[in-house]
Design an enzyme around this catalytic site. Structure first.
Site, PDB file in Angstrom:
ATOM      1  CD  GLU A 222      -0.687   0.594   4.429  1.00  0.00           C
ATOM      2  OE1 GLU A 222       0.013  -0.426   4.425  1.00  0.00           O
ATOM      3  OE2 GLU A 222      -1.936   0.558   4.277  1.00  0.00           O
TER       4      GLU A 222
ATOM      5  CG  HIS B 183      -0.006  -3.876   5.089  1.00  0.00           C
ATOM      6  ND1 HIS B 183      -0.773  -3.434   4.039  1.00  0.00           N
ATOM      7  CD2 HIS B 183       0.492  -5.079   4.710  1.00  0.00           C
ATOM      8  CE1 HIS B 183      -0.738  -4.323   3.059  1.00  0.00           C
ATOM      9  NE2 HIS B 183       0.020  -5.349   3.445  1.00  0.00           N
TER      10      HIS B 183
ATOM     11  NE  ARG C  17      -6.438   0.185   0.201  1.00  0.00           N
ATOM     12  CZ  ARG C  17      -6.383  -0.476   1.357  1.00  0.00           C
ATOM     13  NH1 ARG C  17      -5.873   0.090   2.416  1.00  0.00           N
ATOM     14  NH2 ARG C  17      -6.820  -1.702   1.435  1.00  0.00           N
TER      15      ARG C  17
ATOM     16  CG  HIS D  34      -2.040  -1.011   1.067  1.00  0.00           C
ATOM     17  ND1 HIS D  34      -2.563  -1.712   2.123  1.00  0.00           N
ATOM     18  CD2 HIS D  34      -2.714  -1.413  -0.040  1.00  0.00           C
ATOM     19  CE1 HIS D  34      -3.527  -2.516   1.673  1.00  0.00           C
ATOM     20  NE2 HIS D  34      -3.632  -2.354   0.370  1.00  0.00           N
TER      21      HIS D  34
ATOM     22  CD  GLU E 246      -2.508  -3.330   9.067  1.00  0.00           C
ATOM     23  OE1 GLU E 246      -2.007  -2.207   8.836  1.00  0.00           O
ATOM     24  OE2 GLU E 246      -3.298  -3.912   8.294  1.00  0.00           O
TER      25      GLU E 246
HETATM   26 ZN    ZN Z   1      -1.924  -1.654   4.099  1.00  0.00          ZN
END
Ligand code: ZN
Length: 437
Positions: free
Chosen positions: A203, A324, A254, A200, A399
């Site tokens: 990020e 992420h 994104r 993404h 994340e």
């Molecule tokens: Zn992501």
């Protein structure tokens, strides 16, 4: 000396600003307009009615959702453009939904996140031998790839770089292999560990933390002897087109850059494009959505590159981690539904061990759990494919920081603490795959 430096600085500034075509210029202008005075609101939507109103608003006002609800939390983070702020806040008050402002001006947060280098720093980097990568700021793809090439030259015994595919716009997708194995037979006895970042585009902490991991495994290898027992394959920027686009002015992009001329309807969400239970819950068939799954499983060259590369590594791949942000979660499959794989107890145990070690080195706490039940269903993710396709045992989506104070706009000063945490997770999982056989 001065003219040369001036030219370098000018060239760098131009490269930073140069859009590729008129459509891209418009996208950039639109984005800058959108970010001016925009706010990120954290909304508590508890009742079904509140959730319904919120959903409708998100659609009608085309609000960018930064964070979805998850188990144990009822809030949603949404970015609201300045002209829509009054309407959105009024509607929230009308249904008695509580909300607070997380970021009071997105444009300012973008300016503060990655301060441009001072003249001296620029000079130091320009005069440096080999590469421009640092852990003090967020770098362009050229700097990150330049660092990989530098490492391959400097540590030829343990590093090599390979281009495993090209993006929609033709940028290379580079992979660094870090391995002390001297022969094929030695390699055959060692587990392989695949790591990536930057699927993404927005990020930024993801490629930066992967850069931290690469540095630890190479330049600081003496303090990380566990790495001798594992062969690492690392792709720091899976989505180089999207990543460059976020540096060129559309900071919160994104997806990848398929059909770039289509404005906000351009691009495919690469983390919905993998070919395991593709196209189901938590993905969209509408190209204008942020979670657009693409026209078919693996329709994008970026996901094809990962699929081909990891599949070719075969059964030696014992761990797969994709980074992420944000939210601080260690997630394991499945993402497509609230189901877990048969060996989820192992994934959970190692995930919790990783979280413990991450906390010890960095201080941030990470929540461990199954993707779909902890967050929300999301089909077509890389982690589901790694588990369901090539059947990699320890498959995680991590994340990274933070929990929402800065969201995607995490200031560069957090790169090192976050990188330390990311590395602790990699170390924990490495130790697991080298001892559990
Ligand atoms: Zn992501």
């Amino acid at each position: 000396m001065l003219p040369r430096l001036l030219i370098l600085t000018l060239a760098a500034a131009l490269a930073r600003a140069a859009p590729q075509n008129a459509g891209e210029l418009r996208d950039i202008q639109d984005a800058q307009e959108l970010y001016k005075g925009a706010q990120v609101l954290r909304v508590e939507a508890v009742s079904e009615h509140q959730k319904e109103v919120l959903r409708k608003m998100q659609e009608e006002q085309k609000l960018d959702t930064w964070l979805n609800p998850a188990a144990g939390r009822t809030h949603v983070d949404i970015m609201v453009p300045a002209p829509a702020l009054d309407v959105v806040k009024d509607q929230l008050r009308n249904v008695s939904a509580t909300f607070r402002v997380m970021i009071s001006d997105v444009e300012t947060a973008i300016k503060d996140e990655n301060p441009s280098l001072s003249e001296e720093e620029e000079e130091e980097l320009a005069g440096r031998q080999g590469h421009r990568f640092t852990l003090q700021s967020y770098h362009r793809v050229a700097d990150i790839h330049g660092y990989l090439d530098y490492l391959a030259q400097t540590y030829p015994d343990i590093c090599s770089v390979q281009t495993i595919g090209s993006s929609v716009e033709g940028r290379p997708i580079k992979m660094i292999k870090i391995s002390s194995s001297k022969s094929r037979s030695e390699r055959a006895t060692k587990p392989a560990f695949y790591i990536d970042g930057g699927i993404h585009a927005r990020e930024w902490i993801s490629p930066a933390s992967v850069g931290y991991i690469i540095k630890e495994l190479t330049e600081n290898r003496d303090s990380n002897t566990f790495a001798d027992k594992v062969d690492f394959y690392i792709v720091p920027v899976v989505n180089p087109d999207g990543y460059e686009h976020t540096h060129n002015g559309v900071r919160l992009w994104r997806k990848n850059r398929k059909d770039a001329s289509k404005g906000r309807c351009a691009g495919t969400d690469l983390n919905r494009n993998f070919g395991y239970k593709w196209g189901g819950a938590g993905s969209s068939h509408d190209p204008c959505q942020e979670i657009y799954a693409g026209s078919a499983p693996f329709s994008e060259p970026e996901t094809q590159a990962i699929r081909n590369f990891v599949s070719n590594l075969g059964t030696s791949v014992r761990a797969y981690v994709t980074f992420h942000s944000y939210g601080q979660y260690i997630l394991y499959p499945w993402g497509y539904d609230k189901k877990v794989p048969p060996d989820y107890a192992d994934l959970d145990r190692v995930g919790k061990k990783a979280a413990q070690n991450m906390r010890q080195v960095g201080g941030a706490s990470y929540t461990v759990g199954n993707s779909a039940s902890l967050l929300y269903a999301a089909s077509g993710g890389a982690d589901d494919w790694a588990k369901g396709g090539p059947r990699v045992k320890y498959t995680y989506t991590i994340e990274l920081r933070d929990r929402g104070r800065f969201g995607f706009l995490l200031p560069a000063q957090y790169i090192q603490p976050t990188g330390r945490e990311a590395f602790a997770a990699i170390k924990t999982i490495s130790e697991e795959i080298t001892t559990s056989g």
